[in-house]
Design an enzyme around this catalytic site. Sequence first.
Site, PDB file in Angstrom:
ATOM      1  N   SER A 144     -59.001  85.242  16.472  1.00  8.43           N
ATOM      2  CA  SER A 144     -59.373  86.549  15.914  1.00  8.43           C
ATOM      3  C   SER A 144     -60.409  87.219  16.805  1.00  8.43           C
ATOM      4  O   SER A 144     -61.177  86.523  17.487  1.00  8.43           O
ATOM      5  CB  SER A 144     -59.977  86.362  14.514  1.00  8.43           C
ATOM      6  OG  SER A 144     -60.578  87.565  14.075  1.00  8.43           O
ATOM      7  N   TYR A 159     -65.959  81.620   9.564  1.00  6.46           N
ATOM      8  CA  TYR A 159     -64.632  82.075  10.037  1.00  6.46           C
ATOM      9  C   TYR A 159     -64.684  82.322  11.546  1.00  6.46           C
ATOM     10  O   TYR A 159     -63.793  81.889  12.286  1.00  6.46           O
ATOM     11  CB  TYR A 159     -64.253  83.343   9.277  1.00  6.46           C
ATOM     12  CG  TYR A 159     -62.919  83.960   9.648  1.00  6.46           C
ATOM     13  CD1 TYR A 159     -61.714  83.449   9.157  1.00  6.46           C
ATOM     14  CD2 TYR A 159     -62.856  85.086  10.477  1.00  6.46           C
ATOM     15  CE1 TYR A 159     -60.494  84.031   9.481  1.00  6.46           C
ATOM     16  CE2 TYR A 159     -61.639  85.677  10.806  1.00  6.46           C
ATOM     17  CZ  TYR A 159     -60.465  85.146  10.299  1.00  6.46           C
ATOM     18  OH  TYR A 159     -59.252  85.741  10.622  1.00  6.46           O
TER      19      TYR A 159
HETATM   20  P1  NAD Z   1     -52.051  86.567   4.852  1.00  5.70           P
HETATM   21  O1  NAD Z   1     -53.004  86.171   3.785  1.00  5.70           O
HETATM   22  O2  NAD Z   1     -51.003  87.574   4.558  1.00  5.70           O
HETATM   23  O3  NAD Z   1     -51.322  85.284   5.460  1.00  5.70           O
HETATM   24  C1  NAD Z   1     -51.891  84.014   5.462  1.00  5.70           C
HETATM   25  C2  NAD Z   1     -50.809  83.013   5.088  1.00  5.70           C
HETATM   26  O4  NAD Z   1     -51.350  81.701   5.255  1.00  5.70           O
HETATM   27  C3  NAD Z   1     -50.347  83.128   3.638  1.00  5.70           C
HETATM   28  O5  NAD Z   1     -48.932  83.090   3.579  1.00  5.70           O
HETATM   29  C4  NAD Z   1     -50.974  81.896   2.977  1.00  5.70           C
HETATM   30  O6  NAD Z   1     -50.220  81.420   1.862  1.00  5.70           O
HETATM   31  C5  NAD Z   1     -50.979  80.918   4.132  1.00  5.70           C
HETATM   32  N1  NAD Z   1     -51.949  79.826   3.973  1.00  5.70           N
HETATM   33  C6  NAD Z   1     -53.223  79.887   3.505  1.00  5.70           C
HETATM   34  N2  NAD Z   1     -53.776  78.675   3.482  1.00  5.70           N
HETATM   35  C7  NAD Z   1     -52.856  77.817   3.991  1.00  5.70           C
HETATM   36  C8  NAD Z   1     -52.826  76.418   4.225  1.00  5.70           C
HETATM   37  N3  NAD Z   1     -53.881  75.662   3.937  1.00  5.70           N
HETATM   38  N4  NAD Z   1     -51.717  75.872   4.749  1.00  5.70           N
HETATM   39  C9  NAD Z   1     -50.625  76.644   5.037  1.00  5.70           C
HETATM   40  N5  NAD Z   1     -50.581  77.966   4.808  1.00  5.70           N
HETATM   41  C10 NAD Z   1     -51.681  78.549   4.298  1.00  5.70           C
HETATM   42  O7  NAD Z   1     -52.973  87.066   6.052  1.00  5.70           O
HETATM   43  P2  NAD Z   1     -52.680  87.510   7.556  1.00  5.70           P
HETATM   44  O8  NAD Z   1     -53.615  88.627   7.809  1.00  5.70           O
HETATM   45  O9  NAD Z   1     -51.242  87.693   7.822  1.00  5.70           O
HETATM   46  O10 NAD Z   1     -53.252  86.237   8.320  1.00  5.70           O
HETATM   47  C11 NAD Z   1     -52.506  85.457   9.227  1.00  5.70           C
HETATM   48  C12 NAD Z   1     -53.450  84.892  10.255  1.00  5.70           C
HETATM   49  O11 NAD Z   1     -54.005  85.960  11.033  1.00  5.70           O
HETATM   50  C13 NAD Z   1     -54.664  84.140   9.688  1.00  5.70           C
HETATM   51  O12 NAD Z   1     -54.920  82.986  10.475  1.00  5.70           O
HETATM   52  C14 NAD Z   1     -55.805  85.127   9.847  1.00  5.70           C
HETATM   53  O13 NAD Z   1     -57.058  84.495   9.912  1.00  5.70           O
HETATM   54  C15 NAD Z   1     -55.412  85.791  11.150  1.00  5.70           C
HETATM   55  N6  NAD Z   1     -56.015  87.085  11.442  1.00  5.70           N
HETATM   56  C16 NAD Z   1     -55.821  88.136  10.602  1.00  5.70           C
HETATM   57  C17 NAD Z   1     -56.388  89.359  10.907  1.00  5.70           C
HETATM   58  C18 NAD Z   1     -56.204  90.554   9.996  1.00  5.70           C
HETATM   59  O14 NAD Z   1     -56.936  91.539  10.186  1.00  5.70           O
HETATM   60  N7  NAD Z   1     -55.289  90.535   9.054  1.00  5.70           N
HETATM   61  C19 NAD Z   1     -57.137  89.506  12.075  1.00  5.70           C
HETATM   62  C20 NAD Z   1     -57.309  88.411  12.923  1.00  5.70           C
HETATM   63  C21 NAD Z   1     -56.741  87.203  12.595  1.00  5.70           C
END
Ligand code: NAD
Length: 253
Positions: A144, A159
């Site tokens: 991230s 985080y």
């Molecule tokens: P999201 O909440 O839509 O997706 C996260 C997914 O991970 C969900 O389907 C959830 O059920 C699953 N999950 C959670 N805990 C878990 C576990 N212990 N084992 C397996 N699956 C698990 O959110 P997103 O924004 O699509 O996030 C995806 C990734 O992107 C994450 O790692 C997040 O930290 C990263 N990220 C997101 C952003 C943003 O702005 N959305 C920015 C940088 C990084």
Amino acid sequence: MLLQGKTAVISGAASRRGIGRATAELFAQHGARVAILDIDGNAASEAAACLPAVGSGAHLGFRCDVADRTSCQAAADATIKAFGAINILINNAGITQPVKTLDISEQDWQRIVAVNMTGVLYLSQAFIPNMRENGGGSIACMSSVSAQRGGGIFGGPHYSAAKAGVLGLAKAMARELGPVGIRVNSVTPGLIQTDITGDKLTPEMRDEIIKGIPLSRLGEARDVANIYLFLASDLSAYVTGAVMDVNGGMLIH
Ligand code: NAD
């Protein structure tokens, strides 16, 4: 069709508006057979059933808690039994918690580090032997912008620490596994519009954040999926240990 005949495993790809789900759809559109691993097993199966069909067989969804080594191994065993060789692993699962340093409890720290960072290790360990036996593969890991700039907008210091740890882990795996044909890279998205922010992103916050983004918009899940596609495909055949920013210019360094 960049992934014709390939198999791909994507963690955290069950949530409807998430980056993982958008990636699963894009990979299937490019011909890959996809396994969705998510802590929500039912949602993983449902999401897999909705993906565009490919000729090599049905997409599958399995429950997997990436923070639990036994769960990762069980999900890997089931996926390998169904797919045979695994060509692509996307370590995408993650959770966040917007709290300040003094408010991080021991339990919060363990949980955030376990899912975001340790999970990358456990799931990689479960698939690397198969990739090695089959001549190599591509692993992409979710970090991230929060790791690079000392906090994003919705992640606390724990985080940031976990996502920074992912960068070191991915680079070390890239160095170690390059000789056996396994490439390992990371993505560092800025603020992407998914459900991870819950209902905490107010219109005022949104406008303020956009002022600091040269491309003048928040990211879409598809913006990150496109980079995962590049890293998964042979277009990036000579790229390993790299960190790909997907942030609209939010952090230019
Ligand atoms: P999201 O909440 O839509 O997706 C996260 C997914 O991970 C969900 O389907 C959830 O059920 C699953 N999950 C959670 N805990 C878990 C576990 N212990 N084992 C397996 N699956 C698990 O959110 P997103 O924004 O699509 O996030 C995806 C990734 O992107 C994450 O790692 C997040 O930290 C990263 N990220 C997101 C952003 C943003 O702005 N959305 C920015 C940088 C990084």
